[in-house]
Write a protein that holds these residues in place. Structure first.
Motif, mmCIF file in Angstrom:
data_model
loop_
_atom_site.group_PDB
_atom_site.id
_atom_site.type_symbol
_atom_site.label_atom_id
_atom_site.label_comp_id
_atom_site.label_asym_id
_atom_site.label_seq_id
_atom_site.Cartn_x
_atom_site.Cartn_y
_atom_site.Cartn_z
ATOM 1 N N PRO A 8 -7.226 -1.966 -10.141
ATOM 2 C CA PRO A 8 -7.460 -0.638 -9.559
ATOM 3 C C PRO A 8 -8.404 -0.651 -8.365
ATOM 4 O O PRO A 8 -8.351 0.246 -7.526
ATOM 5 N N GLY A 9 -9.278 -1.665 -8.272
ATOM 6 C CA GLY A 9 -10.222 -1.719 -7.165
ATOM 7 C C GLY A 9 -9.605 -2.116 -5.845
ATOM 8 O O GLY A 9 -10.250 -2.020 -4.800
ATOM 9 N N TYR A 10 -8.349 -2.584 -5.873
ATOM 10 C CA TYR A 10 -7.683 -3.039 -4.657
ATOM 11 C C TYR A 10 -6.280 -2.436 -4.580
ATOM 12 O O TYR A 10 -5.288 -3.135 -4.374
ATOM 13 N N GLY A 11 -6.214 -1.127 -4.738
ATOM 14 C CA GLY A 11 -4.957 -0.412 -4.582
ATOM 15 C C GLY A 11 -3.923 -0.719 -5.638
ATOM 16 O O GLY A 11 -2.725 -0.545 -5.397
ATOM 17 N N TYR A 12 -4.353 -1.206 -6.785
ATOM 18 C CA TYR A 12 -3.460 -1.582 -7.891
ATOM 19 C C TYR A 12 -2.519 -2.720 -7.508
ATOM 20 O O TYR A 12 -1.444 -2.877 -8.097
ATOM 21 N N LEU A 13 -2.904 -3.548 -6.551
ATOM 22 C CA LEU A 13 -2.105 -4.732 -6.238
ATOM 23 C C LEU A 13 -2.295 -5.769 -7.342
ATOM 24 O O LEU A 13 -3.327 -5.806 -8.014
ATOM 25 N N PRO A 14 -1.308 -6.642 -7.553
ATOM 26 C CA PRO A 14 -1.421 -7.645 -8.616
ATOM 27 C C PRO A 14 -2.557 -8.629 -8.333
ATOM 28 O O PRO A 14 -2.627 -9.211 -7.246
ATOM 29 N N GLY A 22 -8.686 1.135 3.108
ATOM 30 C CA GLY A 22 -7.931 1.534 1.923
ATOM 31 C C GLY A 22 -6.600 0.842 1.754
ATOM 32 O O GLY A 22 -5.897 1.099 0.760
ATOM 33 N N TRP A 23 -6.195 -0.039 2.691
ATOM 34 C CA TRP A 23 -4.907 -0.736 2.583
ATOM 35 C C TRP A 23 -5.177 -2.236 2.474
ATOM 36 O O TRP A 23 -5.630 -2.862 3.425
ATOM 37 N N TRP A 24 -4.894 -2.782 1.284
ATOM 38 C CA TRP A 24 -5.252 -4.163 0.967
ATOM 39 C C TRP A 24 -4.031 -5.066 0.980
ATOM 40 O O TRP A 24 -2.891 -4.619 0.868
ATOM 41 N N PHE A 25 -4.335 -6.376 1.103
ATOM 42 C CA PHE A 25 -3.284 -7.390 1.038
ATOM 43 C C PHE A 25 -3.920 -8.672 0.499
ATOM 44 O O PHE A 25 -5.093 -8.946 0.770
ATOM 45 N N PRO A 26 -3.169 -9.475 -0.278
ATOM 46 C CA PRO A 26 -3.734 -10.743 -0.771
ATOM 47 C C PRO A 26 -4.167 -11.647 0.379
ATOM 48 O O PRO A 26 -3.508 -11.698 1.427
ATOM 49 N N ALA A 27 -5.264 -12.384 0.169
ATOM 50 C CA ALA A 27 -5.770 -13.293 1.200
ATOM 51 C C ALA A 27 -5.613 -14.755 0.789
ATOM 52 O O ALA A 27 -5.132 -15.575 1.557
ATOM 53 N N GLU A 46 -8.899 -13.676 -3.642
ATOM 54 C CA GLU A 46 -9.543 -12.840 -2.626
ATOM 55 C C GLU A 46 -8.509 -11.917 -1.990
ATOM 56 O O GLU A 46 -7.400 -12.347 -1.664
ATOM 57 N N PHE A 47 -8.885 -10.647 -1.810
ATOM 58 C CA PHE A 47 -8.063 -9.688 -1.082
ATOM 59 C C PHE A 47 -8.668 -9.454 0.302
ATOM 60 O O PHE A 47 -9.859 -9.677 0.525
ATOM 61 N N GLN A 48 -7.832 -8.997 1.229
ATOM 62 C CA GLN A 48 -8.308 -8.640 2.560
ATOM 63 C C GLN A 48 -7.904 -7.191 2.852
ATOM 64 O O GLN A 48 -6.792 -6.773 2.552
ATOM 65 N N GLU A 61 5.110 2.263 1.324
ATOM 66 C CA GLU A 61 5.587 3.197 2.334
ATOM 67 C C GLU A 61 4.683 3.236 3.562
ATOM 68 O O GLU A 61 5.022 3.893 4.550
ATOM 69 N N ALA A 62 3.573 2.504 3.528
ATOM 70 C CA ALA A 62 2.682 2.449 4.689
ATOM 71 C C ALA A 62 3.261 1.568 5.794
ATOM 72 O O ALA A 62 2.701 1.511 6.886
ATOM 73 N N PHE A 63 4.371 0.881 5.543
ATOM 74 C CA PHE A 63 4.995 0.081 6.603
ATOM 75 C C PHE A 63 6.508 0.202 6.512
ATOM 76 O O PHE A 63 7.090 0.241 5.423
ATOM 77 N N ALA A 64 7.148 0.266 7.672
ATOM 78 C CA ALA A 64 8.611 0.233 7.776
ATOM 79 C C ALA A 64 9.083 -1.175 8.100
ATOM 80 O O ALA A 64 10.192 -1.566 7.751
ATOM 81 N N THR A 65 8.248 -1.925 8.798
ATOM 82 C CA THR A 65 8.473 -3.350 9.048
ATOM 83 C C THR A 65 7.148 -4.064 8.807
ATOM 84 O O THR A 65 6.075 -3.465 8.947
#
Length: 379
Positions: A239-245, A274-279, A267-269, A65-69
């Motif tokens: 859990p250390g990266y916002g519960y992302l896979p 507080g908002w992570w994404f796979p790198a 690696e995550f970026q 929900e942190a992004f609409a696009t």
């Protein structure tokens, strides 16, 4: 940390023979051992308590929900496959710059999305493909870039276009986006939060270690839009990266299929606090474990402006629309073909004309009459 508390009123008995201080004092080694054991077991149970599947869904929902696009650019390739195809080629460490599949996903939370991909061979673009869902339906287009120049959307010559009901172009195997595997579910055009809500049943999370990171594993079925079996997902959430896979295993469930796909984030970026994404990471299929794909996410834009032209089927300049179920006029470039979404009369392959049997019969009859007249005259 769990603590043990006591209330003086709870400790007062109905007789006055034993006073509260005597009840709380520890006078023997066995009693002391019992107290320490209670403290230890309460601490362990508190630390080992895993969140429920519903509790895991909450941070993933907030992440989405942190992004609409969102616009994501990525690339991936398999070094082993390239080395087999080009045995004399020495690939550099950054070979993804000039080789493999490059792509871009533009997604909106109101439905439409577009997935562009282009194949690179030593920096030369071989082909371009666009899949997506517009307001009128799903579509897929194929094109080329003149002389294999670097990809530029304005320079693409779209040569084929097919369209149909929503769902047709979005769940074919070629639309799987490897760098977003397990995070973005291309067969439905949505993200992990929606996948968890759609799952018929979620297993109780179990603890698992992935590359020295303690994760929580969720298991659930992920069917196709028509409800038929597709694959079983095993998501190891960090859990250390916002519960992302951090790792995703997807076990094939389709009839006649076997094996599993394994995706790992190395690696995550952190795009914003507080908002992570796979790198970057790897991907491979169990039946071909030596063919490991390297992947990278090169750019992420949260909430970019929506450009309507990007969310509509492209214009086909050579009038090779192979299928369409849309109607109505749309944008059309001067001197070009028509867009599938806006074609008044879709251009389709015409069926072959029937063989002219009647014409042939008439010709044969005339020849027979002429031959008969000639024989009658000169017999």
């Amino acid at each position: 940390m769990a603590t043990i508390t006591s209330s003086r009123s709870d400790c007062i008995g109905t007789t006055s023979a034993v006073t509260p201080p005597d009840r709380l004092s520890v006078r023997s080694p066995s009693a002391l051992l019992l107290v320490l054991l209670l403290v230890f077991t309460s601490q362990v149970s508190a630390d080992d308590a895993s969140p429920s599947a519903a509790e895991l869904s909450d941070p993933l929902r907030r992440w989405r929900e942190a992004f609409a696009t969102i616009e994501v650019e990525f690339r991936y390739a398999c070094r082993a496959q390239l080395e087999r195809r080009f045995p004399d080629l020495e690939l550099p460490a950054d070979y993804l710059e000039r080789w493999g599949s490059h792509g871009r996903l533009f997604w909106t939370d109101f439905g439409p999305f577009v997935h562009d991909s282009w194949k690179l061979e030593n920096g030369r673009v071989l082909r371009v493909r666009r899949k997506g869902v517009s307001r009128t339906g799903a579509f897929e287009a194929v094109g080329t870039v003149e002389d294999g120049l670097p990809f530029d959307e304005s320079a693409v010559v779209w040569t084929e276009l097919s369209s149909g009901p929503i769902g047709v172009a979005s769940h074919s195997p070629s639309s799987v986006i490897i760098p977003l595997h397990g995070l973005y579910f291309s067969q439905h055009g949505d993200w992990i939060d929606a996948a968890l809500q759609r799952a018929p049943a979620l297993s109780a999370p179990g603890r698992i270690e992935v590359d020295d990171h303690e994760c929580l594993e969720l298991v659930f079925d992920n069917p196709l839009p028509d409800g038929s079996p597709f694959y079983e997902s095993h998501l190891c959430l960090d859990p250390g990266y916002g519960y992302l896979p951090r790792r995703v295993r997807q076990v094939a469930k389709m009839p006649g299929s076997s094996g599993e796909m394994i995706y790992e984030v190395r690696e995550f970026q952190e795009m914003e606090p507080g908002w992570w994404f796979p790198a970057r990471g790897i991907y491979f299929v169990s039946i071909e474990p030596d063919d490991v794909y390297d992947w990278e996410v090169t750019a992420v834009k949260r909430n970019p402006p929506v450009k309507t032209a990007r969310l509509t089927p492209p214009t086909v300049r050579q009038n090779r629309v192979v299928a369409s179920q849309s109607a109505g006029r749309g944008n059309e470039e001067p001197g070009s073909g028509q867009s599938a979404a806006g074609a008044a009369a879709p251009v389709a392959a015409e069926p072959p004309a029937p063989f002219p049997w009647m014409t042939l019969a008439l010709i044969l009859s005339l020849v027979a009459l002429a031959s008969g007249a000639w024989l009658y005259r000169y017999r």
